[in-house]
Design an enzyme around this catalytic site. Structure first.
Site, PDB file in Angstrom:
ATOM      1  N   ASP A  51       2.560  45.079   7.211  1.00  0.00           N
ATOM      2  CA  ASP A  51       1.448  44.245   6.473  1.00  0.00           C
ATOM      3  C   ASP A  51       0.768  43.364   7.642  1.00  0.00           C
ATOM      4  OD1 ASP A  51       3.783  42.730   6.553  1.00  0.00           O
ATOM      5  OD2 ASP A  51       3.429  41.995   4.580  1.00  0.00           O
ATOM      6  N   SER A  52       1.466  43.303   8.842  1.00  0.00           N
ATOM      7  CA  SER A  52       0.989  42.490   9.858  1.00  0.00           C
ATOM      8  C   SER A  52      -0.396  43.145  10.382  1.00  0.00           C
ATOM      9  CB  SER A  52       2.046  42.447  10.915  1.00  0.00           C
ATOM     10  OG  SER A  52       2.454  43.704  11.476  1.00  0.00           O
ATOM     11  N   ASP A  90       5.156  48.824   4.760  1.00  0.00           N
ATOM     12  CA  ASP A  90       5.431  47.580   4.035  1.00  0.00           C
ATOM     13  C   ASP A  90       4.826  47.473   2.634  1.00  0.00           C
ATOM     14  OD1 ASP A  90       6.992  45.834   5.568  1.00  0.00           O
ATOM     15  OD2 ASP A  90       5.475  45.313   6.766  1.00  0.00           O
ATOM     16  N   LYS A 119       9.484  48.892   3.185  1.00  0.00           N
ATOM     17  CA  LYS A 119      10.064  47.741   3.541  1.00  0.00           C
ATOM     18  C   LYS A 119       9.769  46.684   2.404  1.00  0.00           C
ATOM     19  CE  LYS A 119       9.294  45.526   7.421  1.00  0.00           C
ATOM     20  NZ  LYS A 119       9.012  44.253   6.801  1.00  0.00           N
ATOM     21  N   GLU A 121      10.307  42.098   1.448  1.00  0.00           N
ATOM     22  CA  GLU A 121      10.875  41.132   1.821  1.00  0.00           C
ATOM     23  C   GLU A 121      11.572  40.417   0.840  1.00  0.00           C
ATOM     24  OE1 GLU A 121       7.820  38.657   3.654  1.00  0.00           O
ATOM     25  OE2 GLU A 121       7.113  39.982   4.929  1.00  0.00           O
ATOM     26  N   GLU A 188      14.484  38.948  10.668  1.00  0.00           N
ATOM     27  CA  GLU A 188      13.377  38.491  11.596  1.00  0.00           C
ATOM     28  C   GLU A 188      13.620  36.855  11.876  1.00  0.00           C
ATOM     29  OE1 GLU A 188       9.629  39.116  10.181  1.00  0.00           O
ATOM     30  OE2 GLU A 188       8.506  37.679  11.677  1.00  0.00           O
TER      31      GLU A 188
HETATM   32  O1  KIV Z   1       4.675  43.638   9.328  1.00  0.00           O
HETATM   33  C1  KIV Z   1       5.462  43.665  10.432  1.00  0.00           C
HETATM   34  O2  KIV Z   1       4.852  43.603  11.562  1.00  0.00           O
HETATM   35  C2  KIV Z   1       6.887  43.384  10.239  1.00  0.00           C
HETATM   36  C3  KIV Z   1       7.482  42.830  11.337  1.00  0.00           C
HETATM   37  C4  KIV Z   1       8.850  42.393  11.066  1.00  0.00           C
HETATM   38  C5  KIV Z   1       7.531  43.838  12.312  1.00  0.00           C
HETATM   39  O3  KIV Z   1       7.331  43.239   9.138  1.00  0.00           O
END
Ligand code: KIV
Length: 299
Positions: A51-52, A90, A119, A121, A188
């Site tokens: 999601d970056s 993500d 993924k 969080e 992270e």
């Molecule tokens: O979205 C992202 O880039 C991440 C980083 C931890 C790589 O979740």
């Protein structure tokens, strides 16, 4: 929705086997077909449609405005390249907090679009959602420590787990994620010795970013590695080339060639066949017997 199913690429059992054998896993973000192809050609093990993408590619200040629609768009572009690497997407902010059914629908949509895992969080409070996803055969990578979607709670992008109680909580969170069924835990922005301890405690692999060398593998943002990221990259980034400067110089040189007329040259141009050229040369508006220009050109 494009449905992409892959065969003959990196799998969870393979990642876990290699990590258990002490082999370091390599993971990098990819946001489109170009970055996916380059990273896959470089032989990375895991591609993350992070999601970056919000701050790296879309101009947002952080990841919070990123939506499922945006993630699906970028995931589909990456999945169409059918990478050999294991593909993770993500779950963005609010896509797994509004009820288990919605979380399963969102994460399942990623799998239908070609992701092999998702993924998300957070620590122990994510156990119910992780269990629901795993029950729906959706592999989950956990993400602990500095979790950018909790930017406001953390009061900024600050290293986490420094106080004794926070360090212990992080180890316990990691164990809870593993018990809930995570196939891997990403950490992270935490102290290296804490990440190393978590890695020793877990049976599943860990991936670190700003978490020192003691993890089973490492991840960085693609653009940071090649010098297309922030002007002042964070301490944990190692920049391997200045792609911004190299690309800028190439574009400036091409612009100069356009302005001076040296681009395009003959080798970058298409020429008429000889007979067509002769007909064209004979044609004149005052000469009605001559073939029409469009006819000559075969249009
Ligand atoms: O979205 C992202 O880039 C991440 C980083 C931890 C790589 O979740």
């Amino acid at each position: 929705m494009s449905h992409v199913s892959k065969t003959n690429n990196v799998t969870i059992p393979e990642l876990q086997r290699r990590a258990a054998a002490g082999e370091k896993l390599v993971m990098v973000t990819a946001y489109d077909a170009v970055t996916a192809r380059i990273a896959d050609a470089a032989g990375v093990d895991i591609l993350l449609v992070g999601d970056s993408v919000g701050n790296v590619c879309l101009g947002f200040e952080n990841t919070l405005p990123v939506t499922m629609a945006m993630m699906n768009h970028h995931l589909e572009a990456v999945a169409r390249t059918r990478p050999h690497a294991f593909l993770v997407a993500d779950l963005p902010y609010l896509s797994y907090d509004l009820g288990l059914e919605e979380a399963v629908r969102n994460a399942g949509g990623f799998i239908q679009r070609g992701a092999q895992g998702v993924k998300l969080e957070g620590g122990a409070k994510r156990v119910p959602v992780i269990q629901a996803l795993v029950a729906a055969e959706i592999p989950v990578m956990g993400h602990l420590g500095l979790t950018p979607q909790a930017l406001h709670r953390m009061g900024g992008y600050k290293i986490q787990g420094r106080a004794g109680k926070d360090a212990v909580e992080l180890v316990e969170d990691a164990l809870r994620l593993q018990d809930a069924g995570c196939f891997c835990v990403l950490m992270e922005g935490i102290p290296a010795d804490l990440a190393a301890r978590v890695t020793r405690e877990l049976d599943v692999p860990t991936i670190g970013i700003g978490a020192g060398p003691g993890c089973s593998g490492q991840v960085l943002v693609f653009h940071d590695i090649v010098g297309l990221g922030q002007d002042q990259p964070p301490k944990f980034v190692r920049v391997y080339m200045n792609a911004f400067e190299q690309i800028r110089a190439a574009l400036a040189e091409w612009g100069e060639d356009v302005r001076t007329g040296s681009f395009p040259a003959q080798q970058e141009s298409y020429l008429l066949p000889k007979d067509a050229k002769e007909s064209l040369d004979r044609w004149h508006p005052a000469n009605p017997g001559a073939p029409a220009l469009l006819e000559v050109l075969g249009a």
